[in-house]
Design a protein around this motif. Structure first.
Motif, PDB file in Angstrom:
ATOM      1  N   SER B 157       0.870  -1.181   0.000  1.00  0.00           N
ATOM      2  CA  SER B 157       0.000   0.000   0.000  1.00  0.00           C
ATOM      3  C   SER B 157       0.902   1.225   0.000  1.00  0.00           C
ATOM      4  O   SER B 157       1.918   1.250   0.692  1.00  0.00           O
ATOM      5  CB  SER B 157      -0.931   0.004   1.214  1.00  0.00           C
ATOM      6  N   SER B 159       0.993   5.457   0.251  1.00  0.00           N
ATOM      7  CA  SER B 159       0.263   6.694   0.515  1.00  0.00           C
ATOM      8  C   SER B 159       0.505   7.648  -0.635  1.00  0.00           C
ATOM      9  O   SER B 159       1.613   7.744  -1.158  1.00  0.00           O
ATOM     10  CB  SER B 159       0.749   7.316   1.825  1.00  0.00           C
ATOM     11  N   LEU B 182       1.696  11.125   8.197  1.00  0.00           N
ATOM     12  CA  LEU B 182       0.637  10.121   8.271  1.00  0.00           C
ATOM     13  C   LEU B 182       0.528   9.707   9.736  1.00  0.00           C
ATOM     14  O   LEU B 182       1.195   8.789  10.182  1.00  0.00           O
ATOM     15  CB  LEU B 182       0.980   8.915   7.398  1.00  0.00           C
ATOM     16  N   LYS B 185      -1.327   5.099  10.156  1.00  0.00           N
ATOM     17  CA  LYS B 185      -0.752   4.390   9.007  1.00  0.00           C
ATOM     18  C   LYS B 185      -1.564   3.140   8.717  1.00  0.00           C
ATOM     19  O   LYS B 185      -1.979   2.411   9.626  1.00  0.00           O
ATOM     20  CB  LYS B 185       0.705   4.045   9.283  1.00  0.00           C
ATOM     21  N   THR B 277      -9.540   6.022   0.564  1.00  0.00           N
ATOM     22  CA  THR B 277      -9.484   7.333   1.219  1.00  0.00           C
ATOM     23  C   THR B 277      -9.972   7.170   2.655  1.00  0.00           C
ATOM     24  O   THR B 277     -11.024   6.565   2.885  1.00  0.00           O
ATOM     25  CB  THR B 277     -10.374   8.357   0.492  1.00  0.00           C
ATOM     26  N   GLN B 295      -6.332  11.012   4.245  1.00  0.00           N
ATOM     27  CA  GLN B 295      -5.197  10.314   3.644  1.00  0.00           C
ATOM     28  C   GLN B 295      -5.717   9.433   2.512  1.00  0.00           C
ATOM     29  O   GLN B 295      -6.815   8.891   2.601  1.00  0.00           O
ATOM     30  CB  GLN B 295      -4.482   9.448   4.687  1.00  0.00           C
ATOM     31  N   TYR B 297      -4.650   6.264  -0.168  1.00  0.00           N
ATOM     32  CA  TYR B 297      -3.716   5.155  -0.405  1.00  0.00           C
ATOM     33  C   TYR B 297      -4.078   4.419  -1.685  1.00  0.00           C
ATOM     34  O   TYR B 297      -5.247   4.346  -2.069  1.00  0.00           O
ATOM     35  CB  TYR B 297      -3.791   4.127   0.726  1.00  0.00           C
TER      36      TYR B 297
END
Lengths: 72, 396
Positions: B157, B159, B182, B185, B277, B295, B297
């Motif tokens: 994954s 970011s 972040l 996480k 998201t 955030q 990803y």
């Protein structure tokens, strides 16, 4: 009860076990690592300040020990 | 890192003979241990080094591996390997597990006997807490952990900057730094471990607050939510979710976790990521700020070989369905604690090693005998050896 079992079992771990334990010293031998006997590749690490640290260049002309690790 | 005291003694004796020593800080072997999660930027990896120096009291200088894990890959992907490089730049000794005693013997052969022989008891390691304790107002253990499917593997994954973050200046270093850290996480795991047309399985999503940031969840605001945009051909049991908020707990730092079922259709491009998201509200522990955080990803249905393996604490079960949250892991003998349970009970500082001070009962009484490598601590292997011996005796 569990504590008693622990205690009894631990007591029974006499010196007879020591040879088997000591063989674990061979843990370090493990399976072959890819760089064994080979030239150090051009890899870039970072020093504690975050500056680039070209390993090959920085370790030239002296013996260098490198140990991998982390917090976990 | 279990062999630090021994390595430090070799360092003290051989630095005077012109030998350089470096620890290389690599990706975490066992994320979530002591709450640590994988760093995503070089700056965060450097913060881990600072924490490691505090926790271990090391004097050997540290290097950080690159965020593409160049050194880890080049040197063979081991967690605690050890190498000696000759002045000509050749790797003359490669050991998959560090051994200070063997290293000392190696150096005697290479550069001669050292003038001093430092013992571990001679060291004055200035050890302190890696990460400051959370303030009392920040609760922990208030949200039951999700039981992850047994055998799950971590997926890649990445970011990525969300739309508003794209305008922020990017780091000049080789990182994917967003404009703010972040704080939480994402860890993604899945089972089965191979992905192909027609396969079905379970996806684990865990949002873990990074302990290097003094931040907690703000439970007085809206809970964490996520949405996932799926590539063509992939379906999920639910493409969005909302975390529970613990009752009467305005602040906590527990992970927010979800299990989703997935199915891969006949025609799917496995190079296409799932786009996740996540939105949450975070506050700093000093009550200086609270803010909404978004955030984004990309999740790839591919194994992440650098993600490490979560040990006990990130709960797993061999029967992953139908148990719900918060139930203790099953399996194993009810009369005999697992290695993980023994470790959890005794390993108070969470470093994966039971020190003599931490050992209890017979473990403390027979500590020196059980500590077969004489490194001052009992590791999982040593505990396992003892447990196997006990099991053999019980069967007799």
């Amino acid at each position: 009860m569990i504590a008693k079992l622990f205690f009894a079992s631990a007591l029974s771990l006499g010196l007879t076990l020591m040879p088997a334990f000591s063989q674990r010293g061979g843990k370090g031998s493990g399976s072959p690592l890819p760089l064994q006997g080979k030239p150090l590749p051009e890899v870039i690490a970072y020093d504690e300040s975050g500056a680039e640290f070209p390993l090959l260049q920085k370790t030239r002309d002296r013996y260098t020990v490198i140990v991998f690790g982390c917090l976990t | 890192m279990r062999n630090v005291p021994g390595l430090e003694t070799v360092y003290l004796d051989y630095k005077e003979k012109g030998v350089d020593f470096f620890y290389v800080y690599k990706s975490l072997a066992h994320p979530e241990k002591s709450g640590f999660v994988q760093p995503v930027t070089l700056e965060e990896r450097l913060s881990h080094i600072e924490a490691a120096k505090r926790q271990l009291g090391t004097e050997i200088p540290w290097l950080a591996d690159s965020m593409t894990n160049q050194l880890k890959h080049a040197f063979g992907d081991r967690n605690n390997s050890e190498f000696v490089i000759s002045p000509e730049g050749k790797v003359i000794i490669a050991r998959s597990w560090s051994s200070p005693s063997q290293l000392r013997s190696d150096l005697v052969e290479l550069v001669g006997k050292s003038e001093t022989t430092t013992a571990i008891s001679d060291l004055e390691l200035k050890i302190s807490t890696a990460i400051p304790q959370k303030p009392e107002k920040v609760a922990t253990g208030v949200i039951p952990r999700v039981e992850r499917p047994s055998g799950a593997i971590a997926l890649i994954s990445k970011s990525i900057p969300s739309s508003d973050l794209r305008e922020a200046p990017r780091s000049s270093k080789e990182t994917d730094s967003p404009s703010h850290p972040l704080y939480a996480k994402l860890r993604v795991e899945a089972t089965p471990t191979t992905f192909s047309a027609g396969s079905t399985g379970t996806l684990y999503l865990g949002f873990h607050l990074d302990p290097i940031y003094p931040v907690h969840w703000n439970n007085l605001a809206a809970p964490l939510t996520f949405t996932i945009a799926l590539p063509s051909g992939v379906t999920l049991s639910k493409a969005s979710g909302t975390a529970d908020i613990p009752e009467n707990t305005p602040a906590d730092s527990d992970p927010r976790e979800f299990l989703l079922d997935f199915e891969i259709g006949e025609e799917v491009d496995l190079n296409e990521p799932l786009n996740l998201t996540v939105n949450y509200f975070a506050c700093d522990d000093d009550d200086q700020w609270c803010k909404a955080v978004t955030q984004v990803y990309e999740i790839f249905l591919k194994t992440d070989r650098d993600a490490g393996r979560v040990q006990a604490g990130g709960k797993r079960t061999g029967n992953d369905r139908g148990k719900g949250r918060g139930q203790a892991p099953q399996g194993g003998s009810p009369q005999m604690p697992s290695i993980a349970e023994m470790m959890e009970r005794m390993d108070q500082d969470g470093n994966g090693i039971v020190s003599k001070q931490e050992a209890r009962g017979p473990f403390q009484m027979h500590f020196d005998r059980l500590d077969t490598n004489e490194d001052g601590g009992l590791d999982e292997t040593e505990l396992k050896t003892m447990q196997e011996r006990r099991q053999q005796m019980r069967r007799r």
